[in-house]
Design a protein around this motif. Structure first.
Motif, PDB file in Angstrom:
ATOM      1  N   UNK A  71       0.673  -1.255   0.097  1.00 53.14           N
ATOM      2  CA  UNK A  71       0.006   0.128  -0.199  1.00 53.14           C
ATOM      3  C   UNK A  71       0.889   1.283   0.091  1.00 53.14           C
ATOM      4  N   UNK A  72       0.379   2.338  -0.495  1.00 52.30           N
ATOM      5  CA  UNK A  72       0.996   3.750  -0.503  1.00 52.30           C
ATOM      6  C   UNK A  72       0.100   4.595  -0.287  1.00 52.30           C
ATOM      7  N   UNK A  73       0.432   5.772   0.302  1.00 54.70           N
ATOM      8  CA  UNK A  73      -0.429   6.830   0.516  1.00 54.70           C
ATOM      9  C   UNK A  73      -0.006   8.152  -0.261  1.00 54.70           C
ATOM     10  N   UNK A  74      -1.168   9.184  -0.597  1.00 54.09           N
ATOM     11  CA  UNK A  74      -0.754  10.087  -1.325  1.00 54.09           C
ATOM     12  C   UNK A  74      -1.925  11.311  -1.009  1.00 54.09           C
ATOM     13  N   UNK A  75      -1.377  12.572  -0.690  1.00 50.81           N
ATOM     14  CA  UNK A  75      -2.334  13.641  -0.793  1.00 50.81           C
ATOM     15  C   UNK A  75      -2.677  14.036  -2.128  1.00 50.81           C
ATOM     16  N   UNK A  76      -4.056  14.305  -2.515  1.00 51.74           N
ATOM     17  CA  UNK A  76      -4.356  14.404  -3.736  1.00 51.74           C
ATOM     18  C   UNK A  76      -5.811  15.438  -3.305  1.00 51.74           C
ATOM     19  N   UNK A  77      -5.691  16.548  -4.184  1.00 46.57           N
ATOM     20  CA  UNK A  77      -6.877  17.286  -4.452  1.00 46.57           C
ATOM     21  C   UNK A  77      -7.607  16.923  -5.556  1.00 46.57           C
ATOM     22  N   UNK A  78      -8.970  16.693  -5.097  1.00 44.76           N
ATOM     23  CA  UNK A  78      -9.831  16.497  -6.048  1.00 44.76           C
ATOM     24  C   UNK A  78     -10.715  17.705  -6.465  1.00 44.76           C
ATOM     25  N   UNK A 110      -3.393   0.765  -3.415  1.00 44.19           N
ATOM     26  CA  UNK A 110      -2.618   0.207  -4.318  1.00 44.19           C
ATOM     27  C   UNK A 110      -2.413   0.809  -5.613  1.00 44.19           C
ATOM     28  N   UNK A 111      -1.298   1.189  -6.018  1.00 48.31           N
ATOM     29  CA  UNK A 111      -0.888   1.840  -7.184  1.00 48.31           C
ATOM     30  C   UNK A 111      -1.589   1.213  -8.395  1.00 48.31           C
ATOM     31  N   UNK A 112      -2.351   2.030  -9.254  1.00 44.44           N
ATOM     32  CA  UNK A 112      -3.005   1.321 -10.279  1.00 44.44           C
ATOM     33  C   UNK A 112      -2.106   0.650 -11.188  1.00 44.44           C
ATOM     34  N   UNK A 113      -1.082   1.355 -11.603  1.00 46.80           N
ATOM     35  CA  UNK A 113       0.052   0.571 -12.538  1.00 46.80           C
ATOM     36  C   UNK A 113       0.306  -0.668 -11.909  1.00 46.80           C
ATOM     37  N   UNK A 160      -4.029   5.524  -7.934  1.00 46.66           N
ATOM     38  CA  UNK A 160      -4.282   4.792  -6.879  1.00 46.66           C
ATOM     39  C   UNK A 160      -5.606   3.917  -6.896  1.00 46.66           C
ATOM     40  N   UNK A 161      -5.596   2.629  -6.591  1.00 45.63           N
ATOM     41  CA  UNK A 161      -6.942   2.244  -6.385  1.00 45.63           C
ATOM     42  C   UNK A 161      -7.163   2.249  -4.680  1.00 45.63           C
ATOM     43  N   UNK A 162      -7.933   3.276  -4.499  1.00 45.82           N
ATOM     44  CA  UNK A 162      -7.997   3.755  -3.054  1.00 45.82           C
ATOM     45  C   UNK A 162      -8.762   3.136  -2.074  1.00 45.82           C
ATOM     46  N   UNK A 163      -8.362   2.633  -0.842  1.00 43.16           N
ATOM     47  CA  UNK A 163      -9.255   2.018   0.164  1.00 43.16           C
ATOM     48  C   UNK A 163      -9.497   2.851   1.365  1.00 43.16           C
ATOM     49  N   UNK A 164      -8.736   3.700   1.567  1.00 44.15           N
ATOM     50  CA  UNK A 164      -8.832   4.524   2.698  1.00 44.15           C
ATOM     51  C   UNK A 164      -8.566   6.007   2.403  1.00 44.15           C
ATOM     52  N   UNK A 165      -9.077   6.817   3.371  1.00 44.79           N
ATOM     53  CA  UNK A 165      -9.455   8.215   3.037  1.00 44.79           C
ATOM     54  C   UNK A 165      -8.889   9.072   4.455  1.00 44.79           C
ATOM     55  N   UNK A 166      -7.941   9.764   4.620  1.00 44.28           N
ATOM     56  CA  UNK A 166      -7.520  10.339   5.740  1.00 44.28           C
ATOM     57  C   UNK A 166      -7.266   9.276   7.019  1.00 44.28           C
TER      58      UNK A 166
END
Length: 341
Positions: A71-78, A110-113, A160-166
Protein backbone atom coordinates in the motif's frame (compact mmCIF):
# COMPACT_ATOMS: atom_id res chain seq x y z
CA UNK A 1 -26.26 17.07 5.54
CA UNK A 2 -23.52 17.53 8.14
CA UNK A 3 -22.08 20.94 9.07
CA UNK A 4 -19.18 21.72 6.76
CA UNK A 5 -20.98 21.02 3.49
CA UNK A 6 -23.59 22.89 1.47
CA UNK A 7 -26.28 20.93 -0.39
CA UNK A 8 -26.40 21.78 -4.09
CA UNK A 9 -28.60 18.88 -5.19
CA UNK A 10 -30.45 16.50 -2.86
CA UNK A 11 -31.04 13.65 -5.33
CA UNK A 12 -28.66 12.44 -6.49
CA UNK A 13 -26.57 13.68 -3.59
CA UNK A 14 -24.28 16.58 -4.41
CA UNK A 15 -22.80 18.72 -1.63
CA UNK A 16 -19.88 21.14 -1.73
CA UNK A 17 -17.31 22.03 0.90
CA UNK A 18 -18.39 25.02 2.95
CA UNK A 19 -15.27 27.11 2.36
CA UNK A 20 -15.57 28.67 5.80
CA UNK A 21 -14.33 25.26 6.98
CA UNK A 22 -11.21 25.30 4.79
CA UNK A 23 -8.82 25.73 7.70
CA UNK A 24 -6.40 22.82 7.26
CA UNK A 25 -4.43 21.14 4.50
CA UNK A 26 -6.47 17.92 4.65
CA UNK A 27 -10.24 18.21 4.37
CA UNK A 28 -11.97 16.14 7.08
CA UNK A 29 -14.00 13.30 5.58
CA UNK A 30 -17.22 14.80 6.94
CA UNK A 31 -16.52 18.08 5.07
CA UNK A 32 -15.15 16.65 1.81
CA UNK A 33 -17.38 17.56 -1.13
CA UNK A 34 -19.72 14.87 -2.51
CA UNK A 35 -20.40 14.24 -6.20
CA UNK A 36 -22.91 11.57 -7.24
CA UNK A 37 -24.20 11.05 -10.78
CA UNK A 38 -26.91 8.64 -9.64
CA UNK A 39 -28.14 6.97 -6.45
CA UNK A 40 -25.42 5.65 -4.14
CA UNK A 41 -25.14 1.89 -4.62
CA UNK A 42 -25.77 -0.25 -1.56
CA UNK A 43 -22.69 -1.53 0.29
CA UNK A 44 -21.42 -4.70 -1.34
CA UNK A 45 -19.90 -7.17 1.19
CA UNK A 46 -19.04 -9.53 -1.65
CA UNK A 47 -17.26 -6.87 -3.71
CA UNK A 48 -14.84 -8.08 -6.34
CA UNK A 49 -12.75 -6.14 -8.84
CA UNK A 50 -12.54 -7.54 -12.35
CA UNK A 51 -9.58 -6.67 -14.60
CA UNK A 52 -10.20 -7.91 -18.11
CA UNK A 53 -10.02 -7.07 -21.81
CA UNK A 54 -6.67 -6.97 -23.59
CA UNK A 55 -4.69 -8.51 -20.74
CA UNK A 56 -2.60 -11.66 -20.49
CA UNK A 57 -3.95 -12.60 -17.05
CA UNK A 58 -7.57 -11.62 -16.32
CA UNK A 59 -8.05 -11.00 -12.62
CA UNK A 60 -10.89 -11.21 -10.12
CA UNK A 61 -9.81 -9.69 -6.80
CA UNK A 62 -11.66 -9.54 -3.51
CA UNK A 63 -11.15 -6.81 -0.95
CA UNK A 64 -8.78 -9.00 1.11
CA UNK A 65 -6.69 -9.66 -2.02
CA UNK A 66 -6.28 -5.93 -2.56
CA UNK A 67 -5.52 -5.23 1.11
CA UNK A 68 -2.75 -7.83 1.03
CA UNK A 69 -0.89 -5.92 -1.68
CA UNK A 70 1.75 -3.26 -0.89
CA UNK A 71 0.00 0.00 0.00
CA UNK A 72 1.00 3.63 -0.55
CA UNK A 73 -0.49 6.97 0.50
CA UNK A 74 -0.73 10.28 -1.33
CA UNK A 75 -2.33 13.64 -0.63
CA UNK A 76 -4.48 14.48 -3.66
CA UNK A 77 -6.84 17.35 -4.36
CA UNK A 78 -10.02 16.41 -6.20
CA UNK A 79 -12.00 19.07 -8.06
CA UNK A 80 -15.24 18.56 -9.94
CA UNK A 81 -14.91 19.77 -13.53
CA UNK A 82 -18.09 21.80 -12.98
CA UNK A 83 -16.76 23.71 -9.98
CA UNK A 84 -17.71 27.44 -10.22
CA UNK A 85 -20.35 26.63 -12.84
CA UNK A 86 -22.84 29.10 -11.35
CA UNK A 87 -20.27 31.90 -11.66
CA UNK A 88 -20.03 31.55 -15.44
CA UNK A 89 -22.06 33.90 -17.61
CA UNK A 90 -24.30 32.83 -19.18
CA UNK A 91 -25.02 30.36 -16.38
CA UNK A 92 -25.25 26.77 -17.69
CA UNK A 93 -27.32 23.89 -16.38
CA UNK A 94 -26.01 21.01 -14.30
CA UNK A 95 -25.28 20.71 -10.58
CA UNK A 96 -25.24 24.34 -9.36
CA UNK A 97 -21.75 24.38 -7.90
CA UNK A 98 -20.32 27.58 -6.46
CA UNK A 99 -16.61 27.41 -5.46
CA UNK A 100 -16.60 24.47 -3.04
CA UNK A 101 -16.57 21.39 -5.28
CA UNK A 102 -12.92 20.87 -4.36
CA UNK A 103 -11.27 19.14 -1.38
CA UNK A 104 -8.04 17.40 -0.41
CA UNK A 105 -7.52 14.07 1.37
CA UNK A 106 -4.73 11.62 2.04
CA UNK A 107 -5.69 8.53 0.08
CA UNK A 108 -4.26 5.07 0.73
CA UNK A 109 -4.30 2.06 -1.52
CA UNK A 110 -2.59 0.14 -4.31
CA UNK A 111 -0.95 1.90 -7.26
CA UNK A 112 -3.09 1.27 -10.31
CA UNK A 113 0.05 0.67 -12.35
CA UNK A 114 0.91 -2.29 -10.09
CA UNK A 115 -2.48 -3.90 -10.81
CA UNK A 116 -2.04 -3.34 -14.53
CA UNK A 117 1.41 -4.93 -14.37
CA UNK A 118 -0.01 -8.03 -12.69
CA UNK A 119 -2.70 -8.34 -15.37
CA UNK A 120 -0.20 -7.69 -18.15
CA UNK A 121 -1.39 -5.47 -20.99
CA UNK A 122 -1.20 -6.99 -24.46
CA UNK A 123 0.23 -5.13 -27.43
CA UNK A 124 -3.20 -3.92 -28.54
CA UNK A 125 -4.14 -2.28 -25.24
CA UNK A 126 -4.31 1.50 -25.60
CA UNK A 127 -7.05 2.62 -23.19
CA UNK A 128 -8.02 1.84 -19.60
CA UNK A 129 -11.78 1.75 -19.03
CA UNK A 130 -12.93 2.32 -15.44
CA UNK A 131 -16.47 1.22 -14.56
CA UNK A 132 -18.23 2.17 -11.35
CA UNK A 133 -20.90 0.31 -9.43
CA UNK A 134 -23.41 3.16 -9.60
CA UNK A 135 -26.11 3.21 -12.26
CA UNK A 136 -27.16 6.60 -13.58
CA UNK A 137 -30.06 7.94 -15.61
CA UNK A 138 -28.91 9.30 -18.99
CA UNK A 139 -30.42 10.07 -22.38
CA UNK A 140 -29.72 6.46 -23.40
CA UNK A 141 -31.22 4.95 -20.23
CA UNK A 142 -29.68 3.64 -17.01
CA UNK A 143 -25.96 3.01 -17.43
CA UNK A 144 -23.01 2.52 -15.09
CA UNK A 145 -20.75 5.52 -14.66
CA UNK A 146 -17.70 4.78 -16.80
CA UNK A 147 -14.67 6.71 -17.97
CA UNK A 148 -11.50 5.83 -19.86
CA UNK A 149 -8.00 7.22 -20.06
CA UNK A 150 -5.07 6.37 -22.34
CA UNK A 151 -2.96 3.57 -20.86
CA UNK A 152 0.26 5.58 -21.10
CA UNK A 153 -1.37 8.49 -19.24
CA UNK A 154 -2.60 6.17 -16.49
CA UNK A 155 0.88 4.78 -15.98
CA UNK A 156 2.33 8.30 -15.63
CA UNK A 157 -0.45 9.62 -13.42
CA UNK A 158 0.29 7.99 -10.08
CA UNK A 159 -3.32 6.77 -9.93
CA UNK A 160 -4.38 4.72 -6.91
CA UNK A 161 -6.97 2.09 -6.24
CA UNK A 162 -7.90 3.77 -2.95
CA UNK A 163 -9.20 1.90 0.09
CA UNK A 164 -8.68 4.57 2.76
CA UNK A 165 -9.33 8.30 3.11
CA UNK A 166 -7.45 10.34 5.72
CA UNK A 167 -6.46 7.14 7.50
CA UNK A 168 -9.98 5.73 7.78
CA UNK A 169 -11.77 3.14 5.62
CA UNK A 170 -13.18 4.78 2.52
CA UNK A 171 -16.68 6.12 3.34
CA UNK A 172 -19.57 4.70 1.34
CA UNK A 173 -20.49 8.04 -0.21
CA UNK A 174 -16.91 8.47 -1.40
CA UNK A 175 -16.80 5.14 -3.22
CA UNK A 176 -16.34 2.29 -0.71
CA UNK A 177 -15.00 -0.26 -0.75
CA UNK A 178 -12.60 0.95 -3.46
CA UNK A 179 -12.33 3.82 -5.91
CA UNK A 180 -9.80 5.26 -8.31
CA UNK A 181 -7.90 8.44 -7.41
CA UNK A 182 -6.17 10.17 -10.32
CA UNK A 183 -3.95 13.10 -9.31
CA UNK A 184 -3.95 16.29 -11.40
CA UNK A 185 -7.04 15.40 -13.42
CA UNK A 186 -10.60 16.58 -12.83
CA UNK A 187 -12.46 14.20 -10.56
CA UNK A 188 -14.74 12.55 -13.13
CA UNK A 189 -11.76 10.24 -13.82
CA UNK A 190 -11.52 9.26 -10.14
CA UNK A 191 -14.31 6.71 -10.53
CA UNK A 192 -16.13 5.69 -7.33
CA UNK A 193 -17.44 2.24 -6.36
CA UNK A 194 -15.05 0.70 -8.87
CA UNK A 195 -16.17 -2.67 -10.22
CA UNK A 196 -14.27 -3.28 -13.47
CA UNK A 197 -11.05 -2.23 -15.19
CA UNK A 198 -11.00 -3.12 -18.88
CA UNK A 199 -8.04 -2.62 -21.20
CA UNK A 200 -9.11 -2.00 -24.77
CA UNK A 201 -7.99 -0.71 -28.14
CA UNK A 202 -10.68 1.99 -28.20
CA UNK A 203 -11.75 4.55 -25.60
CA UNK A 204 -14.97 4.37 -23.63
CA UNK A 205 -17.95 5.21 -25.84
CA UNK A 206 -20.60 5.80 -23.17
CA UNK A 207 -22.38 9.07 -22.39
CA UNK A 208 -19.99 10.16 -19.62
CA UNK A 209 -17.12 10.05 -22.10
CA UNK A 210 -18.63 11.42 -25.31
CA UNK A 211 -21.73 13.40 -24.27
CA UNK A 212 -20.38 14.89 -21.05
CA UNK A 213 -17.13 16.16 -19.54
CA UNK A 214 -15.97 17.89 -22.70
CA UNK A 215 -15.68 21.55 -23.63
CA UNK A 216 -18.29 22.78 -26.08
CA UNK A 217 -18.01 26.41 -27.08
CA UNK A 218 -20.89 26.04 -29.52
CA UNK A 219 -23.46 23.36 -30.35
CA UNK A 220 -21.45 21.70 -33.11
CA UNK A 221 -18.83 18.98 -33.16
CA UNK A 222 -17.59 16.49 -30.57
CA UNK A 223 -16.22 19.09 -28.16
CA UNK A 224 -12.69 19.34 -26.81
CA UNK A 225 -10.82 17.41 -24.13
CA UNK A 226 -10.87 19.26 -20.81
CA UNK A 227 -7.28 18.37 -19.99
CA UNK A 228 -5.55 18.55 -16.59
CA UNK A 229 -6.88 20.66 -13.73
CA UNK A 230 -6.32 24.31 -14.51
CA UNK A 231 -4.46 26.49 -12.05
CA UNK A 232 -6.93 28.05 -9.60
CA UNK A 233 -7.25 29.58 -6.16
CA UNK A 234 -10.01 30.38 -3.70
CA UNK A 235 -10.38 32.88 -0.88
CA UNK A 236 -11.69 30.90 2.08
CA UNK A 237 -11.54 33.79 4.55
CA UNK A 238 -13.12 36.28 4.53
CA UNK A 239 -16.04 34.93 2.53
CA UNK A 240 -18.09 37.15 0.19
CA UNK A 241 -20.36 39.81 1.66
CA UNK A 242 -19.00 39.46 5.18
CA UNK A 243 -18.21 42.29 7.57
CA UNK A 244 -14.80 42.50 9.28
CA UNK A 245 -13.28 44.93 11.73
CA UNK A 246 -10.76 47.50 10.55
CA UNK A 247 -7.10 46.72 11.19
CA UNK A 248 -5.18 43.50 10.60
CA UNK A 249 -7.33 40.99 8.70
CA UNK A 250 -6.05 37.56 7.72
CA UNK A 251 -6.92 36.74 4.12
CA UNK A 252 -6.43 33.01 3.50
CA UNK A 253 -7.26 30.25 1.08
CA UNK A 254 -5.91 27.49 -1.12
CA UNK A 255 -4.51 27.18 -4.63
CA UNK A 256 -4.10 24.10 -6.84
CA UNK A 257 -3.09 23.00 -10.32
CA UNK A 258 -2.81 19.92 -12.51
CA UNK A 259 0.41 21.12 -14.14
CA UNK A 260 3.45 21.32 -11.88
CA UNK A 261 2.97 22.79 -8.43
CA UNK A 262 1.74 26.12 -7.07
CA UNK A 263 4.63 28.59 -7.24
CA UNK A 264 2.97 31.85 -6.18
CA UNK A 265 -0.34 33.35 -5.09
CA UNK A 266 -1.07 37.05 -5.38
CA UNK A 267 -3.75 38.95 -3.49
CA UNK A 268 -5.45 42.21 -4.42
CA UNK A 269 -7.56 44.20 -1.95
CA UNK A 270 -8.50 46.91 -4.48
CA UNK A 271 -10.32 44.91 -7.17
CA UNK A 272 -7.17 44.13 -9.14
CA UNK A 273 -5.61 47.60 -9.28
CA UNK A 274 -2.56 46.32 -7.37
CA UNK A 275 -1.30 42.92 -6.25
CA UNK A 276 0.84 41.63 -3.39
CA UNK A 277 2.45 38.21 -3.03
CA UNK A 278 0.86 36.01 -0.36
CA UNK A 279 2.72 33.62 1.95
CA UNK A 280 2.58 29.95 0.98
CA UNK A 281 2.05 28.00 4.20
CA UNK A 282 2.01 24.37 3.06
CA UNK A 283 4.48 22.36 0.95
CA UNK A 284 4.53 22.30 -2.84
CA UNK A 285 3.15 18.83 -3.65
CA UNK A 286 2.24 17.75 -7.17
CA UNK A 287 -1.45 16.93 -7.26
CA UNK A 288 -2.36 18.65 -3.98
CA UNK A 289 -3.43 22.18 -3.17
CA UNK A 290 -1.24 24.66 -1.37
CA UNK A 291 -2.53 26.84 1.46
CA UNK A 292 -1.71 30.56 1.48
CA UNK A 293 -2.35 33.63 3.64
CA UNK A 294 -1.94 37.40 3.53
CA UNK A 295 -2.07 40.03 6.28
CA UNK A 296 -4.28 42.89 5.15
CA UNK A 297 -4.30 46.28 6.87
CA UNK A 298 -7.99 46.88 6.25
CA UNK A 299 -9.43 50.40 6.26
CA UNK A 300 -13.15 51.09 6.75
CA UNK A 301 -15.25 50.87 3.61
CA UNK A 302 -16.22 48.36 0.95
CA UNK A 303 -13.42 46.40 -0.71
CA UNK A 304 -13.17 43.81 -3.48
CA UNK A 305 -10.59 41.10 -2.80
CA UNK A 306 -9.08 38.90 -5.49
CA UNK A 307 -6.59 36.03 -5.46
CA UNK A 308 -4.75 34.58 -8.43
CA UNK A 309 -2.40 31.61 -8.54
CA UNK A 310 0.64 30.81 -10.67
CA UNK A 311 2.12 27.35 -11.13
CA UNK A 312 5.60 26.04 -11.83
CA UNK A 313 4.66 25.23 -15.43
CA UNK A 314 4.10 28.93 -16.17
CA UNK A 315 0.30 29.00 -16.02
CA UNK A 316 -1.53 31.85 -14.32
CA UNK A 317 -5.14 32.18 -13.31
CA UNK A 318 -7.03 34.35 -15.83
CA UNK A 319 -9.43 37.18 -15.04
CA UNK A 320 -12.02 35.68 -17.38
CA UNK A 321 -12.63 32.71 -19.66
CA UNK A 322 -14.57 32.02 -22.80
CA UNK A 323 -17.87 30.47 -21.69
CA UNK A 324 -18.51 26.82 -22.52
CA UNK A 325 -21.90 25.12 -22.68
CA UNK A 326 -21.53 23.01 -19.53
CA UNK A 327 -19.48 25.41 -17.44
CA UNK A 328 -16.40 23.21 -17.09
CA UNK A 329 -12.85 24.08 -15.99
CA UNK A 330 -13.81 27.51 -14.68
CA UNK A 331 -10.56 28.72 -13.13
CA UNK A 332 -11.15 32.47 -13.55
CA UNK A 333 -10.39 34.87 -10.68
CA UNK A 334 -13.46 35.37 -8.47
CA UNK A 335 -13.99 38.76 -6.75
CA UNK A 336 -14.91 38.73 -3.06
CA UNK A 337 -16.85 41.74 -1.76
CA UNK A 338 -16.02 42.57 1.88
CA UNK A 339 -17.22 45.37 4.14
CA UNK A 340 -14.80 46.80 6.74
CA UNK A 341 -16.16 48.77 9.70
Amino acid sequence: MLPGRIVRLAEPRNEELDLRCLTSFLTPNEHFYIRCHGPEPSPAPGWRLTIDGLVRRPLSLGIDDVRAMPQVEAAVTLECAGNRRTLQQPRPGGVPWAEGAVSTARWGGVPLEALLDIAGATAGAVHVRLIGGDRCETAVGMVPFARSMPLDAVRRSGALLALTMNGAPLPQVHGAPARIIVPRRYAMDSVKWLSTITLSAEPESGPYQVDDYRLWYDERGPGEEIGPIRVASVIASPRPETVVEAGQVRVAGAAWTGTGTIAMVEVSTDDGASWTTARLVSPALAGAWRLWEYDWDAAPGTHVLRARAHDSAGHAQPDSLRANRKGYAGNFVVPVLVAVR
